[in-house]
Motif scaffolding. Structure first.
Motif, PDB file in Angstrom:
ATOM      1  N   ALA A 132      54.584  51.083  38.994  1.00 47.84           N
ATOM      2  CA  ALA A 132      53.672  51.700  39.953  1.00 47.84           C
ATOM      3  C   ALA A 132      52.614  52.468  39.178  1.00 47.84           C
ATOM      4  O   ALA A 132      52.907  53.105  38.162  1.00 47.84           O
ATOM      5  CB  ALA A 132      54.438  52.628  40.896  1.00 47.84           C
ATOM      6  N   GLY A 133      51.377  52.438  39.656  1.00 47.43           N
ATOM      7  CA  GLY A 133      50.285  53.128  38.986  1.00 47.43           C
ATOM      8  C   GLY A 133      48.951  52.649  39.502  1.00 47.43           C
ATOM      9  O   GLY A 133      48.686  52.693  40.706  1.00 47.43           O
ATOM     10  N   TRP A 134      48.101  52.110  38.625  1.00 52.38           N
ATOM     11  CA  TRP A 134      46.773  51.672  39.016  1.00 52.38           C
ATOM     12  C   TRP A 134      46.219  50.672  38.010  1.00 52.38           C
ATOM     13  O   TRP A 134      46.765  50.498  36.921  1.00 52.38           O
ATOM     14  CB  TRP A 134      45.808  52.853  39.139  1.00 52.38           C
ATOM     15  N   TYR A 135      45.124  50.032  38.423  1.00 51.92           N
ATOM     16  CA  TYR A 135      44.388  49.205  37.467  1.00 51.92           C
ATOM     17  C   TYR A 135      42.904  49.376  37.714  1.00 51.92           C
ATOM     18  O   TYR A 135      42.465  49.782  38.796  1.00 51.92           O
ATOM     19  CB  TYR A 135      44.799  47.729  37.552  1.00 51.92           C
ATOM     20  N   ILE A 136      42.115  49.089  36.695  1.00 50.37           N
ATOM     21  CA  ILE A 136      40.664  49.034  36.825  1.00 50.37           C
ATOM     22  C   ILE A 136      40.199  47.684  36.304  1.00 50.37           C
ATOM     23  O   ILE A 136      40.819  47.093  35.417  1.00 50.37           O
ATOM     24  CB  ILE A 136      39.952  50.172  36.047  1.00 50.37           C
ATOM     25  N   GLN A 137      39.109  47.206  36.861  1.00 54.14           N
ATOM     26  CA  GLN A 137      38.552  45.909  36.483  1.00 54.14           C
ATOM     27  C   GLN A 137      37.166  46.097  35.897  1.00 54.14           C
ATOM     28  O   GLN A 137      36.363  46.864  36.425  1.00 54.14           O
ATOM     29  CB  GLN A 137      38.488  44.996  37.702  1.00 54.14           C
ATOM     30  N   VAL A 138      36.905  45.416  34.799  1.00 56.49           N
ATOM     31  CA  VAL A 138      35.572  45.465  34.200  1.00 56.49           C
ATOM     32  C   VAL A 138      34.558  44.923  35.202  1.00 56.49           C
ATOM     33  O   VAL A 138      34.734  43.812  35.729  1.00 56.49           O
ATOM     34  CB  VAL A 138      35.527  44.655  32.891  1.00 56.49           C
ATOM     35  N   PRO A 139      33.516  45.683  35.515  1.00 56.40           N
ATOM     36  CA  PRO A 139      32.536  45.229  36.514  1.00 56.40           C
ATOM     37  C   PRO A 139      31.852  43.929  36.099  1.00 56.40           C
ATOM     38  O   PRO A 139      31.736  43.609  34.918  1.00 56.40           O
ATOM     39  CB  PRO A 139      31.521  46.385  36.549  1.00 56.40           C
ATOM     40  N   GLY A 140      31.421  43.173  37.114  1.00 59.01           N
ATOM     41  CA  GLY A 140      30.650  41.963  36.842  1.00 59.01           C
ATOM     42  C   GLY A 140      31.404  40.674  37.039  1.00 59.01           C
ATOM     43  O   GLY A 140      30.858  39.593  36.768  1.00 59.01           O
ATOM     44  N   GLY A 141      32.658  40.754  37.479  1.00 59.83           N
ATOM     45  CA  GLY A 141      33.409  39.524  37.737  1.00 59.83           C
ATOM     46  C   GLY A 141      34.030  38.931  36.490  1.00 59.83           C
ATOM     47  O   GLY A 141      34.511  39.648  35.607  1.00 59.83           O
ATOM     48  N   ASN A 142      33.998  37.601  36.377  1.00 59.02           N
ATOM     49  CA  ASN A 142      34.624  36.916  35.246  1.00 59.02           C
ATOM     50  C   ASN A 142      33.961  37.296  33.931  1.00 59.02           C
ATOM     51  O   ASN A 142      32.742  37.439  33.854  1.00 59.02           O
ATOM     52  CB  ASN A 142      34.554  35.406  35.419  1.00 59.02           C
ATOM     53  N   VAL A 143      34.781  37.455  32.903  1.00 56.48           N
ATOM     54  CA  VAL A 143      34.271  37.799  31.571  1.00 56.48           C
ATOM     55  C   VAL A 143      34.212  36.532  30.716  1.00 56.48           C
ATOM     56  O   VAL A 143      34.828  35.517  31.054  1.00 56.48           O
ATOM     57  CB  VAL A 143      35.167  38.859  30.898  1.00 56.48           C
ATOM     58  N   PRO A 144      33.461  36.551  29.616  1.00 58.35           N
ATOM     59  CA  PRO A 144      33.368  35.362  28.756  1.00 58.35           C
ATOM     60  C   PRO A 144      34.725  34.905  28.240  1.00 58.35           C
ATOM     61  O   PRO A 144      35.609  35.706  27.960  1.00 58.35           O
ATOM     62  CB  PRO A 144      32.463  35.842  27.610  1.00 58.35           C
ATOM     63  N   ARG A 145      34.870  33.605  28.078  1.00 59.97           N
ATOM     64  CA  ARG A 145      36.098  33.021  27.550  1.00 59.97           C
ATOM     65  C   ARG A 145      36.199  33.242  26.040  1.00 59.97           C
ATOM     66  O   ARG A 145      35.198  33.396  25.358  1.00 59.97           O
ATOM     67  CB  ARG A 145      36.131  31.514  27.838  1.00 59.97           C
TER      68      ARG A 145
END
Length: 332
Positions: A82-95
């Motif tokens: 249990a906790g949280w997450y954050i996502q890098v803005p901008g959607g999909n990141v480079p492969r």
């Protein structure tokens, strides 16, 4: 640009950063970087926008304790995972791209910090952290898979209940971590004039260094007369293995040390002397070797400390730099 010390204190733009060194304070030099998170995700200065609750947890913006700024995110988890997450803005990141995430945490219990490219499969890296009452920095690194997904940083309880604070959160597109910034930090540079300081015929430079990461062409010192090319360079470099390269006239007079000389997080004493066209390379008080093509050192108008003209920063600390107008002996 502005920058921060390891305790979160802001340093004014165009001022050097001094951290605890081998003897008193040492100079910190780092390459440029960008924190890919929003300013609010980085230090929770406004609200909890950008944070997603995960599992049986309670999230609050707390202004009673902070590593940076005036607030941190407080998490109370009553169960595991249990906790949280954050996502890098901008959607999909480079492969197939390497990222490093870091954050400061403190509290009670045990948490997992994990970097995910696809939340449905194994993380790129996960670290279990025993929380302490003092702030500690946690770092996770990984290379994205050959598929299109966003990048997320999860911070969750590991084994039962836990309570913790988090602040100074950062994601960089680098294979290693640099110091925290809530935006973009310019590459740091420092130079001193060489006239009357460095003698092309004879001299010694010596200093203590501690690197925070290893990279190819990490520059500890550099000067040149006309161009930073291989034949016109006075420099000390290291590579991704920690191998040192000493030069007083570019490749014409150089000595390359064996691999593994520098180690991340360890202080090392480095010295280079030259006399009558001979270079003497020292490490931790021991003569590593010499090179003797019989030409003077090629020294330009300035000596760059901790970086090159191409902004190849050392990402570390320099302390107790000394320059002598004669070549010191092995005993000295």
């Amino acid at each position: 640009s502005i920058a921060y010390l390891s305790d979160g204190t802001q340093v004014t733009a165009n001022q050097p950063r001094f951290e605890q060194g081998k003897f008193g304070k040492a100079l910190l030099i780092e390459e440029n970087t960008t924190n890919l998170l929003t300013a609010n995700q980085s230090s929770v200065e406004t609200d909890l926008t950008g944070f997603t609750r995960n599992g049986d947890s309670t999230l609050t913006r707390d202004t009673t304790t902070a590593w940076h700024g005036v607030a941190s995110i407080k998490t109370i988890a009553s169960t595991s995972n249990a906790g949280w997450y954050i996502q890098v803005p901008g959607g999909n990141v480079p492969r197939n791209t390497t990222y490093t995430a870091s954050l400061y945490v403190k509290g009670a219990g045990q948490i997992n910090v994990a970097l995910y490219h696809n939340a449905g499969i194994a993380p790129l890296q996960r670290i279990t952290v025993n929380l302490k009452t003092d702030w500690q920095r946690v770092i996770v690194t990984g290379t994205t898979r050959d598929e299109d997904y966003p990048l997320r940083l999860y911070v969750r309880s590991s084994d039962g209940a836990a309570e913790w604070y988090a602040d100074g959160i950062q994601v960089e597109q680098k294979p290693y971590v640099t110091s925290f910034i809530d935006g973009t930090r310019a590459a740091e540079t420092l130079a001193i004039p060489t006239e009357g300081v460095l003698n092309p015929q004879e001299g010694t430079v010596e200093f203590w260094a501690k690197v925070n990461s290893l990279r190819d062409w990490g520059c500890l010192l550099q000067s040149y007369v006309s161009s930073p090319g291989a034949t016109d360079r006075f420099a000390i470099y290291y590579d991704a293995n920690g191998s040192l390269q000493y030069e007083i006239a570019g490749y014409n007079v150089r000595y390359a040390s064996p691999n593994g000389t520098l180690q991340i997080g360890n202080w090392a004493f480095i010295a280079m002397a030259w006399r009558n066209g001979t270079l003497y390379a020292y490490f931790n008080g021991q003569l590593l070797g010499t090179a003797s093509p019989g030409v003077d050192a090629t020294i330009g108008s300035i000596l760059r400390i901790g970086h090159s003209a191409q902004e190849q920063q050392m990402n570390g600390l320099i302390d107790d730099l000394r320059i002598s107008s004669r070549a010191l002996t092995d005993e000295e």
